[in-house]
Design an enzyme around this catalytic site. Sequence first.
Site, PDB file in Angstrom:
ATOM      1  N   HIS A  17     -16.875 -18.688 -49.179  1.00 39.14           N
ATOM      2  CA  HIS A  17     -16.773 -17.328 -49.730  1.00 39.14           C
ATOM      3  C   HIS A  17     -15.442 -16.685 -49.314  1.00 39.14           C
ATOM      4  CE1 HIS A  17     -21.378 -17.481 -49.334  1.00 39.14           C
ATOM      5  NE2 HIS A  17     -21.181 -17.362 -50.629  1.00 39.14           N
ATOM      6  N   LYS A  41     -34.683 -13.612 -53.741  1.00 44.73           N
ATOM      7  CA  LYS A  41     -34.402 -14.384 -52.526  1.00 44.73           C
ATOM      8  C   LYS A  41     -35.002 -13.687 -51.320  1.00 44.73           C
ATOM      9  CE  LYS A  41     -30.244 -16.871 -53.887  1.00 44.73           C
ATOM     10  NZ  LYS A  41     -28.849 -17.238 -53.582  1.00 44.73           N
ATOM     11  N   ARG A  90     -17.569 -23.865 -58.057  1.00 46.95           N
ATOM     12  CA  ARG A  90     -17.375 -24.956 -57.109  1.00 46.95           C
ATOM     13  C   ARG A  90     -17.410 -26.321 -57.786  1.00 46.95           C
ATOM     14  NH1 ARG A  90     -22.285 -23.074 -53.830  1.00 46.95           N
ATOM     15  NH2 ARG A  90     -22.697 -22.490 -55.976  1.00 46.95           N
ATOM     16  N   SER A 128     -24.960 -21.270 -48.825  1.00 46.39           N
ATOM     17  CA  SER A 128     -25.505 -20.632 -47.627  1.00 46.39           C
ATOM     18  C   SER A 128     -26.776 -21.326 -47.140  1.00 46.39           C
ATOM     19  CB  SER A 128     -25.790 -19.154 -47.909  1.00 46.39           C
ATOM     20  OG  SER A 128     -24.597 -18.500 -48.243  1.00 46.39           O
TER      21      SER A 128
END
Length: 166
Positions: A17, A41, A90, A128
């Site tokens: 990040h 989440k 990514r 994460s």
Amino acid sequence: MKTAIYPGTFDPITYGHIDIIERATNLFDSVIVAIAKNPAKQPLFTVAVRKKMIKNAIADLPNVQVDCFDGLIVDYAELKKAGVIIRGLRAISDFEYELQMALMNRRLKDRIVTVFLMPHEQYVYLNSSIVREVASLGGDVSHLVSPSVMKMLEKKFSSGNYKNKS
Ligand code: COA
């Protein structure tokens, strides 16, 4: 003045990040790292702790603020008078979801543009969850997160502080 929003859950913020934030600071006058209160989440860290970890991690970067939001990202961007949403790409696997979000956000607010930035290749496999999992099992993640995040992970997973719900 060009302001960009970099939204995410940041549970916790990683060097991947930070790599994106650094790239964004070279392109925009001001960057707001916006922590989403995502009901889908169940974060390990509270918003307040995530905010603190991000602030420590980006302390050296100019023109970066940290905030949190709920509701639609485009509404938050408009509130902050930001014309750009930054997203990291990514791998190819990110593309479909990101395209869907970018097009939906554009449908919602046409004037807000999504800009995709590629992180350094050493971070393309990172998220994460994998950091949380490795840290929870005692693995070394010091090459993936800042010292202040390391400290919080150690605190969280040290004896008694973390209850595995399964
Ligand atoms: N380096 C390392 N990890 C990265 C990364 C990078 N450069 N970019 C993303 N990741 C990780 C994240 O940490 C996250 O990990 P996790 O799933 O293990 O927690 C994962 O990749 C997915 O990231 P992302 O797609 O950014 O999800 P997010 O939950 O962090 O953020 C929001 C998604 C909050 C930006 C999006 O849901 C949103 O905008 N919500 C607001 C509501 C809204 O407007 N919805 C309509 C959108 S069309």
